[in-house]
Design a protein around this motif. Sequence first.
Motif, short mmCIF file in Angstrom:
data_model
loop_
_atom_site.label_atom_id
_atom_site.label_comp_id
_atom_site.label_asym_id
_atom_site.label_seq_id
_atom_site.Cartn_x
_atom_site.Cartn_y
_atom_site.Cartn_z
N SER A 107 21.35 5.41 -27.30
CA SER A 107 22.38 5.75 -27.02
C SER A 107 23.38 5.89 -27.85
O SER A 107 24.34 7.08 -27.65
CB SER A 107 23.06 4.54 -26.05
OG SER A 107 22.39 4.37 -24.71
N GLU A 109 25.45 9.55 -28.40
CA GLU A 109 27.02 9.78 -28.63
C GLU A 109 27.37 10.31 -30.05
O GLU A 109 28.22 11.32 -30.21
CB GLU A 109 27.56 8.49 -28.60
CG GLU A 109 27.18 7.64 -27.47
CD GLU A 109 28.34 7.90 -26.22
OE1 GLU A 109 29.12 8.91 -26.38
OE2 GLU A 109 28.42 7.24 -25.25
N PRO A 135 22.32 -6.01 -26.56
CA PRO A 135 23.01 -4.94 -25.89
C PRO A 135 24.54 -4.88 -26.29
O PRO A 135 25.24 -4.07 -25.91
CB PRO A 135 23.16 -5.67 -24.47
CG PRO A 135 22.64 -7.17 -24.68
CD PRO A 135 21.71 -7.08 -25.85
N LYS A 137 28.01 -0.86 -29.73
CA LYS A 137 29.56 -0.80 -29.81
C LYS A 137 30.10 -1.03 -31.05
O LYS A 137 30.89 -0.15 -31.50
CB LYS A 137 30.13 -1.80 -28.87
CG LYS A 137 31.59 -1.95 -28.90
CD LYS A 137 32.13 -2.78 -27.94
CE LYS A 137 33.69 -3.06 -28.05
NZ LYS A 137 34.32 -2.35 -27.01
N SER A 179 21.25 3.89 -21.36
CA SER A 179 22.43 3.63 -20.36
C SER A 179 23.61 3.39 -20.89
O SER A 179 24.80 3.28 -20.31
CB SER A 179 21.83 2.07 -19.71
OG SER A 179 21.64 1.17 -21.06
N ASN A 180 23.97 3.38 -22.21
CA ASN A 180 25.35 3.29 -22.94
C ASN A 180 25.90 5.01 -23.03
O ASN A 180 26.98 4.65 -23.26
CB ASN A 180 25.02 2.90 -24.39
CG ASN A 180 25.59 1.26 -24.62
OD1 ASN A 180 26.63 1.03 -24.26
ND2 ASN A 180 24.61 0.50 -24.94
N VAL A 181 25.35 5.85 -22.70
CA VAL A 181 25.95 7.15 -22.85
C VAL A 181 26.70 7.28 -21.46
O VAL A 181 26.17 7.57 -20.41
CB VAL A 181 24.90 8.26 -23.09
CG1 VAL A 181 25.58 9.49 -22.91
CG2 VAL A 181 24.01 7.95 -24.09
N SER A 182 28.04 7.11 -21.82
CA SER A 182 28.76 7.29 -20.45
C SER A 182 30.20 8.03 -20.78
O SER A 182 30.61 7.35 -21.84
CB SER A 182 28.89 6.11 -19.41
OG SER A 182 29.22 5.05 -20.36
N LYS A 221 32.23 -3.08 -21.71
CA LYS A 221 32.82 -3.25 -23.37
C LYS A 221 31.19 -3.21 -24.17
O LYS A 221 31.28 -2.80 -25.31
CB LYS A 221 33.57 -4.54 -23.64
CG LYS A 221 32.92 -5.76 -23.32
CD LYS A 221 33.84 -7.12 -23.66
CE LYS A 221 33.21 -8.31 -23.61
NZ LYS A 221 33.81 -9.47 -24.02
N ALA A 222 30.20 -3.69 -23.54
CA ALA A 222 29.09 -3.75 -24.23
C ALA A 222 28.03 -2.76 -23.56
O ALA A 222 28.29 -1.48 -23.26
CB ALA A 222 28.25 -5.10 -24.33
N THR A 223 26.88 -3.15 -23.12
CA THR A 223 25.95 -2.28 -22.35
C THR A 223 25.94 -2.77 -20.87
O THR A 223 25.91 -3.86 -20.47
CB THR A 223 24.48 -2.54 -22.86
OG1 THR A 223 24.79 -2.00 -24.29
CG2 THR A 223 23.49 -1.52 -22.10
N LEU A 248 20.95 -8.50 -19.20
CA LEU A 248 20.26 -7.88 -20.40
C LEU A 248 19.78 -8.92 -21.40
O LEU A 248 19.00 -8.60 -22.23
CB LEU A 248 21.25 -6.97 -21.10
CG LEU A 248 21.76 -5.77 -20.21
CD1 LEU A 248 22.93 -5.10 -20.90
CD2 LEU A 248 20.57 -4.78 -19.92
N LEU A 249 20.38 -10.28 -21.25
CA LEU A 249 19.95 -11.25 -22.11
C LEU A 249 18.85 -11.77 -21.79
O LEU A 249 18.11 -13.02 -22.42
CB LEU A 249 21.20 -12.30 -22.32
CG LEU A 249 22.44 -11.76 -22.70
CD1 LEU A 249 23.44 -12.67 -23.21
CD2 LEU A 249 22.32 -10.85 -23.98
N ASN A 301 32.75 3.40 -21.43
CA ASN A 301 32.71 2.25 -22.28
C ASN A 301 33.72 1.89 -23.14
O ASN A 301 33.98 2.32 -24.37
CB ASN A 301 31.30 2.82 -23.55
CG ASN A 301 29.91 2.66 -22.59
OD1 ASN A 301 29.20 3.52 -22.49
ND2 ASN A 301 29.74 1.36 -22.47
N GLU A 302 34.77 1.42 -22.39
CA GLU A 302 35.96 0.91 -23.30
C GLU A 302 36.24 -0.66 -22.85
O GLU A 302 35.76 -1.03 -21.61
CB GLU A 302 37.04 1.70 -22.74
CG GLU A 302 36.89 3.00 -22.99
CD GLU A 302 38.07 4.31 -22.60
OE1 GLU A 302 39.05 3.71 -22.92
OE2 GLU A 302 37.53 5.10 -21.98
N GLU A 303 36.77 -1.42 -23.51
CA GLU A 303 37.19 -2.66 -23.37
C GLU A 303 38.53 -2.76 -22.75
O GLU A 303 39.66 -2.24 -23.52
CB GLU A 303 36.93 -3.59 -24.68
CG GLU A 303 37.20 -4.93 -24.15
CD GLU A 303 36.70 -5.89 -25.53
OE1 GLU A 303 36.00 -5.45 -26.24
OE2 GLU A 303 36.84 -7.17 -25.47
#
Lengths: 223, 314
Positions: free
Chosen positions: A107, A111, A150, A154, B7-10, B47-49, B55-56, B91-93
């Motif tokens: 990912s 990006e 995961p 970031k 999954s992180n691409v948003s 904030k993460a994935t 996921l853990l 993907n922002e905190e």
Amino acid sequence: MAALLSEEDRKYLVDLFEKELKGEVKILFFGSKKKEECEYCELTEQILQELAETSNKITIENHDFDDEEALAKQYNVEMVPAILMLDANGKDMRIRFYGIPSGYEFSSLIEDVIATSKNGAVELSKDTIEKLQDVKSPLKLQVFVTPTCPYCPKAVLMAHKLAMQSSNIVGEMIEANEFPDLSMQYNVSSVPHIIINDGEGEFVGALPEEAFVEQVISVVKEA
Amino acid sequence: MPLFNLSNVSKPVELNYDVAIVGAGPGGLSAAIYAGRAGLKTIVFEKATEGGQILLTDMIEDYPGFTSISGNALADEFLSHAKAFGANFANEEIVEVDLESNPKKLKTDLGNEYTAKTVVIATGSNPKKLGVKGEDEFLNRGVSYCAVCDGSFFKGKRVVVVGGGDSAVEEGLYMTKIANEVTLVHRRDKLRAQKIAQDRAFKSNMKFIWNTVVTEIGGTKNVEYVILKNVQTGETTKHETDGVFIYVGLTPNVEIFKKYIKTDENGFILADDHMETNVKGVYAVGDIRKTPLRQIVTAASDGAIAVIDMTKYF
């Protein structure tokens, strides 16, 4: 070899890039033919190839780390597999992937392709952009990751965004398992682990933007 | 997990929504599915994935419909399900909220200010610290709370797993595949984990030290030992190890909401039968909520209940 990207993911990327890519993106890949020294070079080369096939705006240039020493030096490439990106004007985005960007880090690669297509225009807070003015000498951010972490993308993206924003910053992703000596040198046992300027500063964890920048700036201020 | 995960691409599309969901674990994603189906304009912040704590987890075997599925693959199913019904992702905190204004305001670490008529707090929890000497000092030198993230650094080494619940036992089992020696230290004389996980642990080469707590983590550069104290005899011993994985419970991610939202003494949010908190239009789902059970299935259930109730505001 069978395709690494699933048909579903391939289609997703075709659509995403169609919408998001503004200008051309050139990806430089440095690999090595010595398989014992670079277990993941072949796989990295293949995934990049498949990535390039999803958009005509993406081109891949493959280079040999051993045979093309001068070029590797020009881009400060220190180990393989290595990936870096140039925008349409041939400008180095100062981001590096050392090791295969697999798992969650794929990912991050996507990006970065999108940001590079926009000539490195990234979303950062006003506060961060102001603080980055204080970075007046070269600064290296090495983000150690594992593909199954995961929280790691970031931190990688933050380092890469800072590199795209500030011409003095280089942001690197390092896949810790592929570079055990370097990981050992910096005592990496919990990721993401960020090393600033070869050890002048360090922190662990995917901090929010403000806290991340604070850590980086504290090293600049001490110097 | 898939070799290449997307999954992180948003990307968020705009700033004003009907529903803002903070956290993309099973509770948040279930709420996103129901909100999408209710025709509400929805954004999910992660904030993460996307996936949250699942996921853990190496393998999941207690979510109906999946006899055995990796945490990562289940997260992917949840995520694509939510996207299919129109939820937006950022993907922002979230760093600051104003829950008294109308609409409610949420500020992110990128400096963006979003608004939403209703908010679902699904920020979940993080592994709790043990609170012993050496824990912080060796945080990046052998102490870990995430076996799937950091397990590979302990290939062929000795690790201690602290705790007796599902996470301790399951992640301990995961570590037996990587480490040379896995010793589980538990303060009681029996495990709290689900029976099936216990059976597997007893059949594996995992070692157990019962009625014992870790009182100190020590070493020179990296972790080299833990000090163990038997809670019955009071006897202390030094146990050599290269790593310490800590699974002694959860601490809620509630800080940014505390000003507005009532919690119990441990920080878990108090919500009514409909998951609504003391602030109208603000809901709490999943691990963050004071609840007798914290499982994927209960978090998903919370998300559904919250959104069905929320429709009264639209």
